[in-house]
Structures are given as C-alpha cells and as structure tokens.
Design an enzyme around this catalytic site. Structure first.
Site, PDB file in Angstrom:
ATOM      1  N   ARG A 103     -30.174-115.539  26.586  1.00  0.00           N
ATOM      2  CA  ARG A 103     -29.703-116.845  26.438  1.00  0.00           C
ATOM      3  C   ARG A 103     -30.159-117.907  27.217  1.00  0.00           C
ATOM      4  NH1 ARG A 103     -23.169-116.822  26.332  1.00  0.00           N
ATOM      5  NH2 ARG A 103     -23.196-116.404  28.438  1.00  0.00           N
ATOM      6  N   THR A 107     -28.392-124.121  27.311  1.00  0.00           N
ATOM      7  CA  THR A 107     -28.274-124.424  26.067  1.00  0.00           C
ATOM      8  C   THR A 107     -27.285-123.417  25.171  1.00  0.00           C
ATOM      9  OG1 THR A 107     -30.015-123.272  24.872  1.00  0.00           O
ATOM     10  CG2 THR A 107     -30.255-125.671  25.689  1.00  0.00           C
ATOM     11  N   ASP A 199     -20.999-110.142  33.849  1.00  0.00           N
ATOM     12  CA  ASP A 199     -22.242-109.990  33.167  1.00  0.00           C
ATOM     13  C   ASP A 199     -22.510-108.604  32.749  1.00  0.00           C
ATOM     14  OD1 ASP A 199     -25.279-109.588  32.655  1.00  0.00           O
ATOM     15  OD2 ASP A 199     -25.320-111.608  33.129  1.00  0.00           O
ATOM     16  N   ASP A 202     -26.192-107.154  33.912  1.00  0.00           N
ATOM     17  CA  ASP A 202     -26.006-107.013  35.464  1.00  0.00           C
ATOM     18  C   ASP A 202     -25.430-105.675  36.065  1.00  0.00           C
ATOM     19  OD1 ASP A 202     -28.025-109.195  35.875  1.00  0.00           O
ATOM     20  OD2 ASP A 202     -26.400-110.519  36.256  1.00  0.00           O
TER      21      ASP A 202
HETATM   22  C1  PRP Z   1     -25.646-111.429  27.042  1.00  0.00           C
HETATM   23  C2  PRP Z   1     -24.990-110.346  26.168  1.00  0.00           C
HETATM   24  C3  PRP Z   1     -25.172-110.778  24.797  1.00  0.00           C
HETATM   25  C4  PRP Z   1     -25.494-112.342  24.881  1.00  0.00           C
HETATM   26  C5  PRP Z   1     -24.030-112.800  24.413  1.00  0.00           C
HETATM   27  O1  PRP Z   1     -27.057-111.256  27.239  1.00  0.00           O
HETATM   28  O2  PRP Z   1     -25.673-108.974  26.447  1.00  0.00           O
HETATM   29  O3  PRP Z   1     -26.492-110.224  24.351  1.00  0.00           O
HETATM   30  O4  PRP Z   1     -25.380-112.556  26.424  1.00  0.00           O
HETATM   31  O5  PRP Z   1     -23.875-114.188  24.429  1.00  0.00           O
HETATM   32  P1  PRP Z   1     -23.869-115.166  22.993  1.00  0.00           P
HETATM   33  O6  PRP Z   1     -22.913-114.412  22.196  1.00  0.00           O
HETATM   34  O7  PRP Z   1     -23.306-116.197  23.447  1.00  0.00           O
HETATM   35  O8  PRP Z   1     -25.265-115.168  22.692  1.00  0.00           O
HETATM   36  P2  PRP Z   1     -27.899-111.985  28.279  1.00  0.00           P
HETATM   37  O9  PRP Z   1     -28.613-113.293  27.531  1.00  0.00           O
HETATM   38  O10 PRP Z   1     -27.235-112.167  29.384  1.00  0.00           O
HETATM   39  O11 PRP Z   1     -29.301-111.072  28.387  1.00  0.00           O
HETATM   40  P3  PRP Z   1     -29.143-109.656  29.318  1.00  0.00           P
HETATM   41  O12 PRP Z   1     -28.457-108.768  28.200  1.00  0.00           O
HETATM   42  O13 PRP Z   1     -30.646-109.387  29.273  1.00  0.00           O
HETATM   43  O14 PRP Z   1     -28.782-109.836  30.541  1.00  0.00           O
END
Ligand code: PRP
Length: 208
Positions: A103, A107, A199, A202
């Site tokens: 993400r 945005t 998170d 993390d």
């Molecule tokens: C997190 C989570 C989802 C996403 C959800 O991933 O694991 O994939 O955000 O958010 P959304 O519904 O608003 O799209 P992140 O982007 O933090 O990446 P990561 O898993 O690599 O830490």
C-alpha cells in the site's frame, strides 16, 4: 451482507484474541496466523466439488471421494505468506501463486510489484489469503488480477476486516465470497484497522 461469512467458531474467537494482544510475540503470532488460516479455509472450502473414488482397505472396498477441482492458494505478500503453509499441508495438491502488493503510504492505493502467473489459468478455485482487509484496495486489485488471468471461482480468506474493506470488496466483486474471523469497528486516518492487531506483516516477520 450476502457472501460475507464471519466465523462463529469458538477456536477462531479464542485464537484471534491472543493474536490481537500486543504482548503476543512473533513466534506465537506466526503460529496463530497459521492455525487461524487452517480453520478459516476449512470453513471456506465447505462447497468444494468432489468426485467418487473407491479404495481398497485391508478389509474390502470403500466408496469414497476426492477433491475434483484444482485449488490455487494466492497469498498477498507479505502478510498473506503466513497463511499458506498450514492450509497447503491440509490440501497438498494445491498450487501456490504469490501476488506482491504494497500500500502506498500516502494514497493507501495498492502498488503491484510481483506477479508470475502463467498465461493461462491452472486452477479452478482460487483462495486469496491475506490477514487484513483494510480499505479493501489490495483484495480488489488481487481479484482483478485473478479474473484477468481467467480464474472462474475466487474466494477471499482473511482474519480481520474493516467495514470499509468488506464493502469495497463486496461492491467491486459481489461474486467473491469473503471469509473472515471478524469485522472490526473502523479504519483510522492512516488506514489501520481499529482495534485490529497492528501491522500483520511486521508482527509476523519481526520488522516492526
Ligand atoms: C497490508 C495487508 C494487506 C493490505 C490491506 O499489507 O497485509 O495486504 O495492507 O490493506 P488494504 O485493504 O487497505 O489494501 P501492506 O501493504 O502493509 O504490505 P506488507 O504485507 O508487505 O507489510
């Protein structure tokens, strides 16, 4: 909302509570993500098609069944990775197709960075695995990718969802059932689910 399945299983509620606890360490967290994924996929696969199969037992012939459809597990990197292995052990003939999305912090829109799907679909059913459904942007983008690939049946399996994410995924793809452990109160102003668990990437990988 039709097609949204929230698990009512006591084991799911019990494990989810420990998962949320900020004092749960990464080792426990990974184990719980694994176990919750198995329980939720058990529920999400209730309608998988079977075909008859007979086997010889030591005592005679037994009429049984085997899974008819090839299942694809589609973890969204990174956090979806922790949901793969337990489910894969339960369904060892599954294929695993990774989708890399992150993400954008400003945005909150998903940015694709990994996709090695072959030209033609190789599975009949896709289970998208991601612990968190926040804005829903990542899940919607993943369904878009899978539909463009030619996947015919797609389900989303997650742990914690925000109402906004469920609405977004359901509105964009009403044909995709959503299997989750819970819907929380809301998203905060930086796109985190409240109360959520923080998170999920993390906490699994010790990078927070
Ligand atoms: C997190 C989570 C989802 C996403 C959800 O991933 O694991 O994939 O955000 O958010 P959304 O519904 O608003 O799209 P992140 O982007 O933090 O990446 P990561 O898993 O690599 O830490």
């Amino acid at each position: 909302m039709q097609g949204v399945h929230i698990s009512n299983h006591p084991l799911v509620k019990h494990k989810l509570t420990i998962l949320r606890d900020k004092s749960t360490n990464s080792t426990q967290f990974r184990q719980l993500v694994r176990e919750l994924a198995i329980l939720l996929c058990y529920e999400a696969t209730q309608d998988m098609a079977l075909e008859p199969k007979s086997v010889e037992t030591p005592m005679g012939q037994a009429e049984g069944a085997e899974l008819k459809e090839r299942i694809g597990l589609v973890p969204i990197l990174r956090a979806g990775l922790g949901m793969v292995n337990g489910v894969w052990e339960m369904m060892p003939s599954s294929e695993v197709w990774h989708i890399g999305l992150y993400r954008d912090e400003e945005t909150l829109r998903p940015v694709e960075y990994y996709n090695k799907l072959p030209v033609d679909p190789t599975v009949q059913v896709c289970l998208i695995l991601d612990p968190m459904l926040a804005t829903g942007g990542s899940a919607v983008a993943t369904v878009d990718i899978l539909k463009e690939w030619g996947a015919r049946r797609i389900k989303f399996v997650g742990l914690i969802a925000a109402p906004e994410g469920v609405r977004a995924l359901h509105d964009a793809h009403p044909d995709v059932p959503i299997h989750i452990a819970t819907i929380d109160e809301r998203l905060n102003d930086i796109g985190f689910i409240v109360p959520g668990l923080g998170d999920a990437g993390d906490r699994q990988f010790g990078t927070g």
